[in-house]
Every structure is written in structure tokens, then in C-alpha cells.
Design a protein around this motif. Structure first.
Motif, mmCIF file in Angstrom:
data_model
loop_
_atom_site.group_PDB
_atom_site.id
_atom_site.type_symbol
_atom_site.label_atom_id
_atom_site.label_comp_id
_atom_site.label_asym_id
_atom_site.label_seq_id
_atom_site.Cartn_x
_atom_site.Cartn_y
_atom_site.Cartn_z
ATOM 1 N N THR B 163 0.850 -0.986 -0.143
ATOM 2 C CA THR B 163 0.025 -0.012 -0.326
ATOM 3 C C THR B 163 0.894 1.364 0.071
ATOM 4 O O THR B 163 1.788 1.352 0.606
ATOM 5 C CB THR B 163 -0.943 0.149 1.203
ATOM 6 N N VAL B 164 0.210 2.487 -0.372
ATOM 7 C CA VAL B 164 0.848 3.696 -0.357
ATOM 8 C C VAL B 164 -0.488 4.403 0.096
ATOM 9 O O VAL B 164 -1.391 4.432 -0.569
ATOM 10 C CB VAL B 164 1.356 4.114 -1.810
ATOM 11 N N ILE B 165 -0.173 5.102 1.260
ATOM 12 C CA ILE B 165 -1.462 5.692 1.942
ATOM 13 C C ILE B 165 -1.138 7.075 2.435
ATOM 14 O O ILE B 165 -0.043 7.545 2.563
ATOM 15 C CB ILE B 165 -1.609 4.964 3.274
ATOM 16 N N CYS B 166 -2.256 7.857 2.207
ATOM 17 C CA CYS B 166 -2.210 9.148 3.023
ATOM 18 C C CYS B 166 -2.808 9.407 4.223
ATOM 19 O O CYS B 166 -3.751 8.787 4.523
ATOM 20 C CB CYS B 166 -2.733 10.574 1.832
ATOM 21 N N GLY B 167 -2.366 10.074 5.215
ATOM 22 C CA GLY B 167 -2.646 10.156 6.456
ATOM 23 C C GLY B 167 -3.922 11.227 6.719
ATOM 24 O O GLY B 167 -4.356 11.846 5.599
ATOM 25 N N PRO B 168 -4.363 11.342 7.959
ATOM 26 C CA PRO B 168 -5.680 12.174 8.203
ATOM 27 C C PRO B 168 -5.363 13.893 8.047
ATOM 28 O O PRO B 168 -6.236 14.508 7.548
ATOM 29 C CB PRO B 168 -5.943 11.890 9.639
ATOM 30 N N ASP B 341 6.915 9.520 15.171
ATOM 31 C CA ASP B 341 5.944 8.594 15.322
ATOM 32 C C ASP B 341 4.536 9.094 14.947
ATOM 33 O O ASP B 341 3.866 8.660 14.041
ATOM 34 C CB ASP B 341 5.769 7.657 16.341
ATOM 35 N N LEU B 342 4.327 10.157 15.602
ATOM 36 C CA LEU B 342 3.048 11.151 15.537
ATOM 37 C C LEU B 342 3.039 11.477 14.023
ATOM 38 O O LEU B 342 1.871 11.467 13.317
ATOM 39 C CB LEU B 342 3.124 12.200 16.466
ATOM 40 N N CYS B 343 4.030 12.052 13.608
ATOM 41 C CA CYS B 343 3.837 12.716 12.135
ATOM 42 C C CYS B 343 3.806 11.817 11.265
ATOM 43 O O CYS B 343 3.063 11.732 10.050
ATOM 44 C CB CYS B 343 5.162 13.303 11.749
ATOM 45 N N ALA B 395 -2.172 19.050 11.971
ATOM 46 C CA ALA B 395 -3.027 17.991 11.397
ATOM 47 C C ALA B 395 -4.368 18.165 11.191
ATOM 48 O O ALA B 395 -5.128 17.705 10.385
ATOM 49 C CB ALA B 395 -2.622 16.480 11.974
ATOM 50 N N ASP B 396 -4.868 18.869 12.168
ATOM 51 C CA ASP B 396 -6.247 19.190 12.453
ATOM 52 C C ASP B 396 -6.686 20.432 11.865
ATOM 53 O O ASP B 396 -7.948 20.839 11.900
ATOM 54 C CB ASP B 396 -6.836 18.954 13.783
ATOM 55 N N ARG B 397 -5.595 21.368 11.400
ATOM 56 C CA ARG B 397 -5.615 22.840 11.112
ATOM 57 C C ARG B 397 -6.862 23.394 11.966
ATOM 58 O O ARG B 397 -7.661 24.052 11.712
ATOM 59 C CB ARG B 397 -6.440 22.582 9.453
ATOM 60 N N GLU B 398 -6.209 23.112 13.326
ATOM 61 C CA GLU B 398 -6.908 23.996 14.322
ATOM 62 C C GLU B 398 -5.921 25.095 14.922
ATOM 63 O O GLU B 398 -4.692 24.878 14.895
ATOM 64 C CB GLU B 398 -7.206 23.000 15.578
ATOM 65 N N GLY B 399 -6.484 26.128 15.354
ATOM 66 C CA GLY B 399 -5.727 27.379 16.101
ATOM 67 C C GLY B 399 -4.658 27.572 15.225
ATOM 68 O O GLY B 399 -4.441 27.894 13.955
ATOM 69 N N ALA B 405 0.003 25.474 8.706
ATOM 70 C CA ALA B 405 -0.562 24.123 7.814
ATOM 71 C C ALA B 405 -0.482 24.151 6.214
ATOM 72 O O ALA B 405 -0.621 23.332 5.600
ATOM 73 C CB ALA B 405 -2.032 23.740 7.973
ATOM 74 N N ASP B 406 -0.053 25.556 5.981
ATOM 75 C CA ASP B 406 0.186 25.634 4.392
ATOM 76 C C ASP B 406 1.714 25.967 4.093
ATOM 77 O O ASP B 406 2.301 26.499 3.022
ATOM 78 C CB ASP B 406 -0.495 26.788 3.763
ATOM 79 N N GLY B 407 2.451 25.848 5.253
ATOM 80 C CA GLY B 407 4.091 26.133 5.008
ATOM 81 C C GLY B 407 4.513 27.412 5.611
ATOM 82 O O GLY B 407 3.840 28.372 5.831
#
Lengths: 153, 626
Positions: B163-168, B341-343, B395-399, B405-407
Motif C-alpha cells: 500500500t501507499v497511504i495518505c494520512g488524516p 511517530d506521530l507525524c 494535522a487538524d488545521r486548528e488554531g 498548515a500551508d508552510g
């Protein structure tokens, strides 16, 4: 009796044994024609190569309806003329060391006494020498290593 | 026409919008011209994704390519490139990973798989030999990379599905998300996971039951056996087996180019605490490798006591390790492992996360950013808990995570400050080597076709500090002195061409390039014994130059010119104050002039000239010049 043994703690899961095995037997590369199959668990980072262990009782040999499976010169052999591809041997092997390809059973033949998977294993996880029969499954090995190394889940 | 081996000669085109697929031929001219993997993808992208295409639209294409050596016993030939227009800055997106995905593509019968359009509902694409299924992914939408991988394998009861997977994080639209094979083998740069998620696709899963055949089996085997022996006898073998690339951290610190506290220093006082040596001594339990590897340099670690007891995983590599330690001033190794690990679980590109966090911490420490900006987070150097919190927020695009989140460049626009402290080229946050201590690397970052990155060139020979090598190979003694500026145009263009070849044949660059095992001559020989295609070493290098130049043209079509081939200002005007790389800055203009001359590109614009394009067989691109 000489047999191939596995040190699961050293197997890096690279599957070069599968490539070397298929090439040695067919001059082509395919995991499907390899007589060794590496079981992998990416979450735990554990790996285990499965191949024929030369069990003294060899259930596939006993169960083969056409007597295609025999023991000759220290290894298990398959007579492809006699093999009808019924798959009973695949079911009977305790270690998932038999597979069918193009309707014929594939079992490690020890490369005539110089197993290439052992010669080419990059980490020394495989050994070919006088050794007692062993009954460790991949899952036994993974559980043992999980305990030993404190890795869970 | 003689049969061509090694390649499958086929590309699979998957139409997500209409849930259809078809197979297309890859012809001999494409093989000779672009070799495989990265080269195939560059050509496909140039032909099919023009300047008008929005990276997040259905018109963008996500292309997986692998090479002619993959799916054999050729040492380390396990890799694929995944390419698209990058949502990170709208130029070339391209990233490379190992593991076991690429050989499975070959066994399924493909050199290349193209995902195009956009699915109406969440799916993952399952390719089994010549069959393609669009499978419901609603059960794994928003789930971690690890969870999604477990789910897909359990659906088939077949561990051999790759598999090749994208995360949340990708599903939330974070712009710099990677794609992950075998859970932790990340094609992490340039936002390829973000593109997959934009297509409503969670994963590409492949299972192949075919085989790969080579042209001259005996000669091929002889070459493989030679390479295996050379790898085992190489001086780098023990260090790589013990530490993988994490061995670099102490070397970089000793040489004074270990990025520390957002590149404000090249020396980290606590380097040993977070080193590959310490990982090996206290945490590593076994080696792991990609497919067909002779030098399996990945490591499984386990944390057996303390607050992170039970944490385990594969890796990390140097870039990730340095990112969450020296780069942000954190000396807690276990916390860095936790963050990595989280990333991986969330599907984030660690270098960009660290680029953003390091930038924010520098601003915070300078008083330009306050807790009002950060939503209460105290972004002091080395604040590990804040790092973990910020990773989740990104990751949640919060705060404040949403701001990052866009660099880093987009964050400066949102906040209206801090541009002078961003460490990026063409919007891509830099890797873990300070160019003030590695001038050729600096030039490589400036011109890399995918933005600030070392893997396009990685001219490690300048680390030799041996002028005789420079004289012999490039006719300029200074070219292989790491602190010199002269001769770097020739050095970098040579290494760019070489890396384009490696990335297209798809063995491991760490081994075949860094260990000097597959120079152009041997690459040409390998291609011949594997495929039957006869090319000279000169033609091999020219293929590399063709790929580099076509990727440049992809950028030119998007507006890239000499002005974009820049470096952060501190590398050009502020010397490092301590360590073995102190007291010197990068003379980028001198190096760029040399580089363009070497490439046959216009010195004023940085555009390839029409003559250069035609010489390389890229005449079709002439009309795309501004």
C-alpha cells in the motif's frame, strides 16, 4: 540432519531470499515461484522467512495422493510429472512452506545442498547446518521477540 | 524489434471520476530518453499537467513510476517516485520512497500508474495484476496511516498487498503531507499525500503475481554478486548497518553544519544526546530493509522505560531525527521519537513541520510572536510538549496549527511578519544541512527542480575536502572543497544528472550514489544486462541532463526564473559564529553563473536556451519558453 534454520531476530525482511530462490529455479524474478516466503509485520517491524524444514514426519509427503512428494538426498522433492496440483500438500504443511504455481507444488529443494537463500541472506538470519527439528511458527517468534524487546501493538 | 526486458512496458491509467481504467504502452524511445521512475513521471507530468492546472483540482495527476531494475535481485532496487503538481507551491511535486511497493507494481505488470480525476466518494484503489477495483474507504477516512494499512491488509487477508497511504492530515488539506509505503517509508516531500486526498483517495494498494525477466541472466547475476560484495566490503558498511543515515548527525555537528535552532547555529551542544550513536546503543533492537537490500540500514527501536515506555517503530532517519532535535533545540531523544511517530501516523512531512515550528520558535524567542498569536503555546526552544501539541493542531488545521498548515511562507502572509526568518527555497522548507558549511549543497538547494532540497544533487564529494578529486573529476580543485564557491556549477550539474539517473533506474541513492557504486558507466551496463537496451555512459548522463532540464521547464512554465533560484538571506550575509563552518557565507551569484553556463541555460533568466532544449531532444518544449 542438515536443515535451514531461521533467526527471526536478525531477519530484515528484505526478501532477497525470494528473489534469489526464484532466479535460481526459473532464471526469472517472482515471489510466486520462490520456495521461501517472508512473513512481514510492518507495525511491529518483524519478519520471518518460511521454507521447508525437513520435518521427519512430513505431512505433505504422507498426504500426497499421487506420491509426487518424496525425500531424496536430504531434501523433499516434487515429481512434477506426477503432481496433479490438488493442493493437499499446501493444506497439510504446518509451516506454510508449500505453494502452488501453475498447478504444480513448489517446495524448497535446498538447491542441491547449497541453498542460495542462505548464501545470499544479508544479515545471516538463515543458516544451513546440522540442527534439530524445530516447531517455531512466525507468530511464536514474533511473540517471543515482542516480549524480549518490549514492543506491543 | 528485439524484446525489451526489465521494464513491463506498460502504464496503467486510472480514471477516478468515471471509475474506469486502461493500459498504455511505454515505448523504447521513452525508455531510452527518460529511463524510468522519476524520468517517466517528469515527461508524463510535462505532457499532461499544464500551467493552468490547479494542484488541488481533478485535473492534477498523481503519478507513480518505478524503474527497470526493480523487482529483481539488483541490490537496493526497490524504489518509486510519485509526482504531481505540488500543492505546496504549484511547481514540480516529486518524492521517492523504498520499501516493497515498487516491486509489487512491477509484478502486477506496470512501470507507471497514473491516478487522474477525482472520486465522488472516498475510495482506495486496488490493483491486482490487470484488474482494478475502486473500493469503499469510508471506514478508513480520517484514520491514521497505520490503521488504514492494517484495514486494507485485513480486507484481503493477504499480507502481500502493498500500500501507499495518505494520512488524516492530508484529508484535512494540510499542504505538505506525504505518502507512506510499508507504514513508515515516506515519499514525504512536496505534498503528494495532499494531492491523493484531494482526489478522495485514501490509498493505492497493489498486488502482482507476475515476474520480471532480465535480458542477460548470467551477466546480470555476475554484476549483482559483484555489487553485493562491494557493498559488504565498503568502508561505510558498518556505520550504515548500525545507524542508517542517523550516523550523519554527529558528523554534521563536528563539521559545524548541523542546523541548530532554525539555522542560527551549526553546532548543537547536546548533539550526542540525540545522536544515531545513542539510538543504536540504547534503543535499537534489529535491522530492517527495503526490498532486495544488501545493506538493510533501517532500524527498529523500542523505548522500554520512562514516560514514553512502549513507544516503538522503524527508523528514524537523519532528516527526521535532526528536525525534531537540534533544529528546534530539543535534547530529549525519546520525545523526538514520539514526535516522529506521530507525524508518520498523521501523514505529515517532518522536514516541513520542523521548518514551520523552528521558524515559529525563532520568532517567539525574538519577541515577534506572542502567546496571543500562538493560542497560548509557549514556543521556546526545545519545548517538546508544545511540539507534540502543535503537530496535532497542524494535522487538524486548528488554531495556530492552521496558520502553519500551508508552510512557512504562507504563514508569514497570514501573520504579516517573519519572512526574513523562513528557511526555504521556492516555498519548500530546507533539509538538515547548513549550506554555509557545504557550498555546493547550497547551490543544489537553490536550483533543485522541486524546491529547497538536497536529493536532486547531494554533491557529497565536497565533503572529501580533497582538491585532487576536484581537479581530476571537474578540472577545478576547489570544486571538492566544502567551503569554497568555485567549481560548484560543474560539481552540482554532474551530481544532478547522476541522481536523475539513479532516481529513474530506482535503486537506493544512499548506496548507489553516496557509496559511489553506480557511476554512469556501470549504470549503462546495468541497463543493458537488465533490459537489452544498449546506451553509452555519455548517453546515460545525457538522459540525466534531459530529465533535469525537462523538470526545469516544468518550473519555467509555472513562472520560475533565476530570481527564484535563491537562498535564505542569512546564508548569504550572516556567517555562523562557532564551529568548523564559521566565518563564511554563500556566494550564490558566482555559483549560479557557473551552473547556468554548465547547463546551457541563459544566465540572466535561468531559462534553458532553445539550443540546449533541442540538443537534449526537448525541442517540443521550446514554445513554452517565455
Amino acid at each position: 540432519m542438515k536443515r535451514i534454520t531461521v533467526d527471526a531476530g536478525r531477519c530484515a525482511g528484505c526478501r532477497q531470499c525470494e528473489m534469489v530462490c526464484s532466479f535460481h529455479h526459473t532464471k526469472k524474478f517472482s515471489p510466486e515461484t520462490s520456495r521461501v516466503t517472508v512473513i512481514k509485520d510492518d507495525r511491529l517491524g518483524l519478519d520471518y522467512p518460511l521454507m521447508c524444514r525437513q520435518c521427519s514426519d512430513c505431512p505433505p509427503l504422507k498426504a500426497c495422493p499421487t506420491q509426487a512428494i518424496n525425500r531424496e538426498g536430504g531434501s523433499i522433492t516434487v515429481d512434477w510429472q506426477a503432481c496433479i496440483g490438488c493442493g493437499v500438500c499446501v493444506e497439510e504443511c504446518r509451516y506454510d512452506a508449500v505453494k502452488l504455481h501453475d498447478g504444480k507444488a513448489l517446495i524448497c529443494d535446498l538447491c542441491g545442498g547449497d541453498p542460495q537463500c542462505v548464501a545470499r541472506c544479508p544479515t545471516g538470519a538463515l543458516d544451513y547446518s546440522e540442527a534439530p527439528e524445530f516447531s517455531e511458527t512466525p507468530w511464536d517468534a514474533f511473540n517471543r521477540l515482542k516480549e524480549e524487546w518490549g514492543i506491543h501493538g | 524489434m528485439a524484446k525489451i526486458y526489465g521494464y513491463t512496458g506498460k502504464a496503467l491509467r486510472v480514471d477516478l471520476t468515471n471509475q474506469a481504467h486502461k493500459t498504455e504502452k511505454i515505448n523504447e524511445a521513452e525508455m531510452r530518453g527518460y529511463l524510468g521512475g522519476r524520468g517517466f513521471n517528469a515527461k508524463r507530468l510535462y505532457d499532461e499537467v499544464g500551467a493552468a492546472v490547479d494542484p488541488m483540482s481533478p485535473e492534477n495527476k498523481l503519478i507513480f513510476g518505478t524503474g527497470p531494475l526493480v523487482g529483481t535481485m539488483f541490490p537496493t532496487a526497490s524504489r518509486f517516485n510519485v509526482s504531481a503538481k505540488s500543492p505546496h507551491r504549484g511547481i514540480l511535486g516529486d518524492s521517492n520512497a523504498g520499501g516493497h511497493f515498487a516491486p509489487e507494481m512491477k509484478f502486477a505488470g506496470y512501470d507507471q500508474i497514473i491516478l487522474e480525476g477525482r472520486s465522488r466518494s472516498p475510495v482506495y484503489v486496488y490493483v491486482k495484476d490487470d484488474q482494478v477495483e475502486f473500493r469503499d474507504a469510508s471506514a478508513i477516512k480520517g484514520r491514521t496511516v497505520f490503521e488504514a494499512d492494517g484495514f486494507i491488509k485485513s480486507e484481503f487477508g493477504d499480507r502481500r498487498v502493498q500500500t501507499v497511504i495518505c494520512g488524516p492530515a492530508a484529508e484535512k488539506g494540510v499542504r505538505y503531507c506525504g505518502l507512506f509505503a510499508n507504514q513508515v517509508r515516506a515519499a514525504s516531500r512536496t505534498g503528494m499525500g495532499t494531492v491523493m486526498a484531494s482526489k478522495n483517495v485514501k490509498a493505492l494498494a497493489v498486488r502482482g503475481t507476475g515476474h520480471v525477466e532480465v535480458s542477460e541472466p548470467e551477466e546480470f547475476e555476475r554484476m549483482v554478486l559483484e555489487l553485493e560484495q562491494e557493498i559488504r566490503e565498503h568502508e561505510q558498511y558498518p556505520g550504515r548497518m548500525r545507524m542508517g543515515t542517523t550516523r550523519i548527525l554527529m558528523m554534521a555537528n563536528d563539521a559545524g553544519f548541523l542546523p541548530t535552532r532554525n539555522y542560527t547555529s551549526g553546532v548543537y551542544e547536546d548533539a550526542y544526546m540525540v545522536s544515531g550513536e545513542r539510538l543504536a546503543e540504547e534503543y535499537n533492537v534489529k535491522n530492517r530493509g527495503c526490498f532486495a537490500c544488501t545493506i538493510p540500514c533501517s532500524r527498529v527501536y523500542s523505548v522500554r522505560e520512562g514516560p514514553h515506555k512502549g513507544l516503538h517503530g522503524e527508523g528514524p532517519e537523519y532528516e527526521a531525527l535532526g528536525s525534531f532535535t537540534s533544529r528546534i533545540g530539543n535534547n530529549d531523544l525519546e520525545l523526538a521519537l514520539k514526535a516522529i511517530d506521530l507525524c508518520n501516523q498523521l501523514g505529515l512531512d517532518i522536514l516541513t513541520v520542523a521548518g514551520c515550528v523552528g521558524w515559529a520558535m525563532e520568532l517567539y524567542e525574538a519577541g515577534e510572536l506572542t502567546v496571543e498569536d500562538t493560542g497560548g503555546l509557549e514556543l521556546t526552544w526545545g519545548n517538546g510538549e508544545a511540539l507534540l501539541t502543535l503537530i496535532r493542531l497542524i494535522a487538524d488545521r486548528e488554531g495556530f496549527g492552521d496558520v502553519l498548515a500551508d508552510g512557512s511562507v504562507e504563514a508569514t502572509k497570514r501573520l504579516g511578519k517573519g519572512m526574513d526568518r523562513t528557511i526555504q527555497v521556492k516555498g519548500m522548507d530546507l533539509i538538515m544541512a547548513d549550506p554555509r558549511g557545504l557550498k555546493g549543497f547550497g547551490l543544489g538547494y537553490a536550483v533543485a527542480s522541486r524546491g529547497g532540497d538536497h536529493l536532486r544533487s547531494e554533491p557529497f564529494l565536497e565533503l572529501s575536502d580533497d582538491p585532487e578529486i576536484g581537479e581530476r573529476m571537474f578540472g577545478v580543485p576547489e570544486s571538492t572543497l566544502r567551503l569554497a564557491d568555485r567549481g560548484k556549477g560543474r560539481l552540482v550539474s554532474y551530481f544532478e544528472d547522476w541522481n536523475a539517473v539513479i532516481d529513474s533506474l530506482e535503486p537506493c541513492k544512499n548506496i548507489m550514489q553516496n557509496m559511489m557504486l553506480l557511476p554512469f558507466e556501470r549504470a549503462a551496463e546495468a541497463l543493458e544486462v537488465a533490459t537489452g537496451l544498449r546506451v553509452t555512459p555519455e548517453e546515460m548522463r545525457e538522459a540525466g541532463a534531459r530529465i533535469v532540464t525537462l523538470e526545469r521547464m516544468f518550473g519555467v512554465r509555472e513562472g520560475v526564473s533565476r530570481a527564484d533560484d535563491s537562498l535564505p538571506s542569512r546564508f548569504r550575509d550572516t556567517p555562523l559564529m562557532e564551529g568548523a563552518s564559521s566565518g563564511t557565507v554563500v556566494d550564490l551569484d558566482l555559483m549560479l553563473d557557473e551552473y547556468y553556463a554548465e547547463r546551457g541555460w541563459d544566465a540572466a533568466t535561468g531559462h534553458p536556451t532553445p539550443d540546449t532544449l533541442r540538443r537534449l531532444g526537448l525541442g517540443f518544449a521550446v514554445t513554452d519558453l517565455p
